[in-house]
Design an enzyme around this catalytic site. Structure first.
Site, PDB file in Angstrom:
ATOM      1  N   MET A   1      40.146  36.341  43.130  1.00  0.00           N
ATOM      2  CA  MET A   1      41.443  37.020  43.018  1.00  0.00           C
ATOM      3  C   MET A   1      41.246  38.523  42.808  1.00  0.00           C
ATOM      4  SD  MET A   1      43.188  34.097  40.618  1.00  0.00           S
ATOM      5  CE  MET A   1      41.739  33.965  39.555  1.00  0.00           C
TER       6      MET A   1
ATOM      7  N   THR B   1      40.066  38.893  36.987  1.00  0.00           N
ATOM      8  CA  THR B   1      41.165  39.712  37.462  1.00  0.00           C
ATOM      9  C   THR B   1      41.998  40.117  36.258  1.00  0.00           C
ATOM     10  OG1 THR B   1      43.312  39.612  38.601  1.00  0.00           O
ATOM     11  CG2 THR B   1      42.311  37.525  38.050  1.00  0.00           C
TER      12      THR B   1
ATOM     13  N   CYS C   1      42.496  47.086  37.118  1.00  0.00           N
ATOM     14  CA  CYS C   1      42.460  46.132  38.223  1.00  0.00           C
ATOM     15  C   CYS C   1      41.001  46.027  38.619  1.00  0.00           C
ATOM     16  CB  CYS C   1      43.314  46.610  39.391  1.00  0.00           C
ATOM     17  SG  CYS C   1      43.103  45.620  40.884  1.00  0.00           S
ATOM     18  N   THR C   2      40.520  44.835  38.844  1.00  0.00           N
ATOM     19  CA  THR C   2      39.083  44.653  39.038  1.00  0.00           C
ATOM     20  C   THR C   2      38.582  45.201  40.369  1.00  0.00           C
ATOM     21  OG1 THR C   2      39.523  42.368  39.750  1.00  0.00           O
ATOM     22  CG2 THR C   2      38.869  42.711  37.445  1.00  0.00           C
ATOM     23  N   GLU C   3      39.505  45.596  41.276  1.00  0.00           N
ATOM     24  CA  GLU C   3      39.074  46.205  42.540  1.00  0.00           C
ATOM     25  C   GLU C   3      39.038  47.726  42.497  1.00  0.00           C
ATOM     26  OE1 GLU C   3      40.310  42.151  43.399  1.00  0.00           O
ATOM     27  OE2 GLU C   3      41.528  43.781  42.581  1.00  0.00           O
TER      28      GLU C   3
END
Length: 231
Positions: free
Chosen positions: A10, A83, A197-199
């Site tokens: 995710m 996430t 946010c992990t991205e």
């Protein structure tokens, strides 16, 4: 070494970072051929994203709780949700198992407190920036004041996450846009920026801000490594 259970996918773009960072961290601590004990359940993110945007958080909670139970049954000693956004249902996931869930806000809050920062800007999905679950935990547990971007900037940050970063795209124009958003938060008094946010760390880094940045992905992984090696 304890076994880490990862609830991932995710997106898988950032879950890949979790796997890499945790294993690199274990090797750095133990040396040689050491790597982490990891169990992972990874989702088709399209399904989860559709439920998020439809406001069906009850369904997402049930899905992730099912993962947590399966990972516990398979031998995981602790859990990570890979996430930020899905920490909106972290309490429901924790309540479904007997092993600890390492909340992504906690190692982030610890790092902020150790840095002496009291007012921080938060970037993330619209859910993370607007729904309060990150702000409230950072405020209640760590005494932090959390600023979020203005509405148009929130839309930009959210769009880039879902339309680009979660699909493996990193564009220079989006990097420039994030730099501008961060600069406006600094102008409002942010002493640091949380990549909530992990991205986001796939697009920007410390060199893109004029204040310290706190990447929740890296901090979450560092917390998992410490927990896996404790005791």
């Amino acid at each position: 070494m304890k076994t880490i259970g990862l609830i991932g996918g995710m997106s898988w773009e950032s879950t890949l970072e979790y796997y890499r960072l945790i294993n690199q961290g274990i090797r750095a601590r133990l040396g040689g051929l050491h790597s982490a004990h990891i169990l992972m359940e990874s989702y088709d993110f399209a399904t989860i994203a559709d439920l998020q945007h439809a406001g069906r958080w009850d369904q997402t909670a049930a899905i992730l709780a099912g993962s947590a139970r399966r990972l516990e049954a398979a031998g995981a000693d602790l859990l990570l949700i890979c996430t930020n956004t899905m920490h909106k249902v972290a309490d429901q996931v924790q309540d479904s198992v007997h092993i600890p869930l390492l909340h992504i806000a906690d190692p982030t809050g610890d790092a902020l407190r150790q840095s002496g920062i009291s007012r921080v800007g938060l970037l993330g999905t619209a859910f993370t920036m607007e729904d309060g679950f990150m702000h409230e935990r950072l405020a209640a547990r760590f005494g932090l004041e959390v600023l979020v971007p203005e509405a148009e900037d929130r839309r930009t940050v959210h769009r880039i996450i879902y339309d680009e970063l979660c699909q493996g795209l990193t564009r220079e124009s989006s990097r420039a846009a994030y730099r501008e958003v961060m600069a406006r938060l600094v102008d409002r008094g942010a002493q640091g920026i949380v990549f909530g946010c992990t991205e986001i760390g796939l697009l920007v880094g410390p060199e893109d801000a004029t204040v310290p940045v706190f990447d929740t992905t890296r901090l979450h992984c560092e917390g998992a490594i410490a927990a896996a090696l404790a005791g």
